[in-house]
Design an enzyme around this catalytic site. Structure first.
Site, PDB file in Angstrom:
ATOM      1  N   SER A  85       0.789  -1.232   0.000  1.00  0.00           N
ATOM      2  CA  SER A  85       0.000   0.000   0.000  1.00  0.00           C
ATOM      3  C   SER A  85       0.822   1.282   0.000  1.00  0.00           C
ATOM      4  O   SER A  85       0.247   2.378  -0.092  1.00  0.00           O
ATOM      5  CB  SER A  85      -0.949   0.011   1.203  1.00  0.00           C
ATOM      6  OG  SER A  85      -2.007  -0.894   1.001  1.00  0.00           O
ATOM      7  N   LYS A  88       0.075   3.638  -2.726  1.00  0.00           N
ATOM      8  CA  LYS A  88      -1.010   4.617  -2.628  1.00  0.00           C
ATOM      9  C   LYS A  88      -0.481   6.050  -2.554  1.00  0.00           C
ATOM     10  O   LYS A  88      -1.230   6.998  -2.812  1.00  0.00           O
ATOM     11  CB  LYS A  88      -1.892   4.310  -1.420  1.00  0.00           C
ATOM     12  CG  LYS A  88      -2.737   3.037  -1.556  1.00  0.00           C
ATOM     13  CD  LYS A  88      -3.595   2.819  -0.318  1.00  0.00           C
ATOM     14  CE  LYS A  88      -4.600   1.682  -0.504  1.00  0.00           C
ATOM     15  NZ  LYS A  88      -3.997   0.353  -0.404  1.00  0.00           N
ATOM     16  N   SER A 143      -5.895   2.657   4.714  1.00  0.00           N
ATOM     17  CA  SER A 143      -5.365   2.018   3.516  1.00  0.00           C
ATOM     18  C   SER A 143      -6.462   1.261   2.776  1.00  0.00           C
ATOM     19  O   SER A 143      -6.241   0.172   2.239  1.00  0.00           O
ATOM     20  CB  SER A 143      -4.215   1.062   3.881  1.00  0.00           C
ATOM     21  OG  SER A 143      -3.326   0.905   2.800  1.00  0.00           O
TER      22      SER A 143
END
Length: 404
Positions: A85, A88, A143
């Protein structure tokens, strides 16, 4: 972007054909040397400083000065690994300015239909209307892949968003990164590197919304009607969860975990008017190890790392005048705003990040910020300083991170 245009872009940056295919973390000969030749070497890279933590099990890590972009120390900086993640950060840097944070959007079933099974979720439900700000809180704090996919559909779909993220990565000169999905979930061929993730964080932190979201500890999230539930940031150094103390001065940025990637983390902290960035990928220990090793590297950077000379540089985006790296200038005194050419630039804005109330950050007039139009620099290939030997086979001791 067609493959021919990708090849021409890489050729312009001085890459060989060997660097074009996706490579593994151990394929050192195939990685790009964006940021400096030393960043592609094996072993710990450090100059002019001692005391780099020895008990590091991460497969890749990097410490850099946020204001100057100088890489203070690294290990396998361009090693290509699954990002989880932390990808991101690139998603946010690509889409954050596309939607007003007060805009409202009612989620549909189609928005949530393509979320990978086993994803981390913030709890978005079809039929509920969310503000853009709430969706970004779902991305940064929890997340949430459901929040990512809703924003991607608002942007015209997952495929369009992936293409824009890949184009953004290439503009940032993050050439180790290959985007397959916008959420960082495990997909074949989805890779990045400690160097690239640090680039994403450095550029993202220039934006006030990015800083505010990544530093928010808790938020109330819609549950339908007038009901809400609280969500907490999963960054353990920010919240002090799971037996870890908070890290003094931490200002984000993003953590990640998947079964394939293991734990990844990119963080930023400010102390004494200096802001440092750290990225740690795939430590061979428990779930707290990525935070403990990141904290140890930050401690070193704020301490003994103060005398370190650059082993590389976080380059500027191509769209902002980023160029192929050249020799580094002499280290400047704190507060200098001179560019690599030695001239002060009117476009350079001296400011540092400092933590403020409610998880946002004030801008302080201290230190030197040289992002805009600053010439990309790195260590000359003629540099032959001996690197400290790597010690990544030693396992980190778990269970300690005191509040400082």
């Amino acid at each position: 972007m067609r493959e021919s245009s990708r090849i021409s872009r890489r050729a312009a940056l001085g890459l060989t054909a060997a660097a074009l295919p996706l490579s593994t973390a151990t394929d050192a000969s195939a990685v790009t040397v964006i940021g400096g030749e030393r960043l592609a070497r094996h072993g710990v890279q450090v100059r002019g400083a001692t005391g780099v933590p020895k008990k590091l099990t991460a497969r890749s890590w990097l410490v850099a000065d946020w204001a100057t972009g100088e890489v203070l120390a690294s290990f396998n900086a361009h090693g290509r690994l699954a990002p989880a993640s932390t990808l991101k950060m690139l998603f946010a840097d690509t889409l954050l300015k596309k939607f007003d944070r007060t805009a409202r959007y009612q989620v549909t079933d189609a928005d949530l239909a393509d979320i990978p099974a086993g994803s981390s979720l913030v709890g978005i439900k079809p039929g509920i209307t969310y503000t853009v700000e709430q969706l970004w809180q779902g991305v940064f704090l929890r997340s949430g892949n459901d929040a990512v996919h809703v924003l991607a559909h608002m942007n015209g779909g997952v495929a369009k968003t992936v293409a824009e993220m890949q184009a953004r990565a290439e503009d940032l000169q993050a050439l180790d990164t290959h985007v397959v999905s916008p959420d960082g979930f495990d997909h074949k061929g989805q890779i990045s590197s400690a160097y690239d993730l640090t680039l994403f964080a450095r550029h993202g932190l220039r934006d006030a919304d990015f800083r505010g979201y990544c530093g928010t500890r808790t938020a109330d999230f819609p549950a339908g009607g007038k009901k809400t539930f609280q969500i907490q940031n999963t960054d353990r150094l920010l919240t002090g969860a799971w037996g870890l103390g908070t890290y003094d001065g931490l200002i984000g940025v993003k953590n990640g975990y998947t079964s394939h990637a293991g734990n990844t983390f990119t963080g930023a902290a400010v102390r004494g008017g200096r802001t440092l960035l750290v990225t740690v990928m795939h430590p061979a220990a428990g779930s707290n190890a990525v935070y403990e090793q990141a904290a140890a590297l930050l401690d070193w950077g704020f301490g003994q790392g103060g005398s370190a000379r650059a082993v590389g540089l976080l380059v500027d985006p191509l769209s902002e005048g980023g160029a192929r790296p050249g020799p580094p200038p002499a280290r400047k005194a704190p507060g200098s705003t001179a560019t690599a050419s030695g001239r002060a630039s009117a476009k350079d804005s001296p400011w540092h990040l400092a933590e403020g109330a409610a998880g946002t950050f004030a801008l302080l007039g201290a230190g030197a910020w040289a992002l805009h139009r600053r010439r990309a620099r790195t260590v000359a290939s003629a540099d032959r300083d001996v690197s400290e030997p790597a010690a990544r086979d030693v396992r980190a001791k778990g269970g300690r991170r005191r509040k400082r």
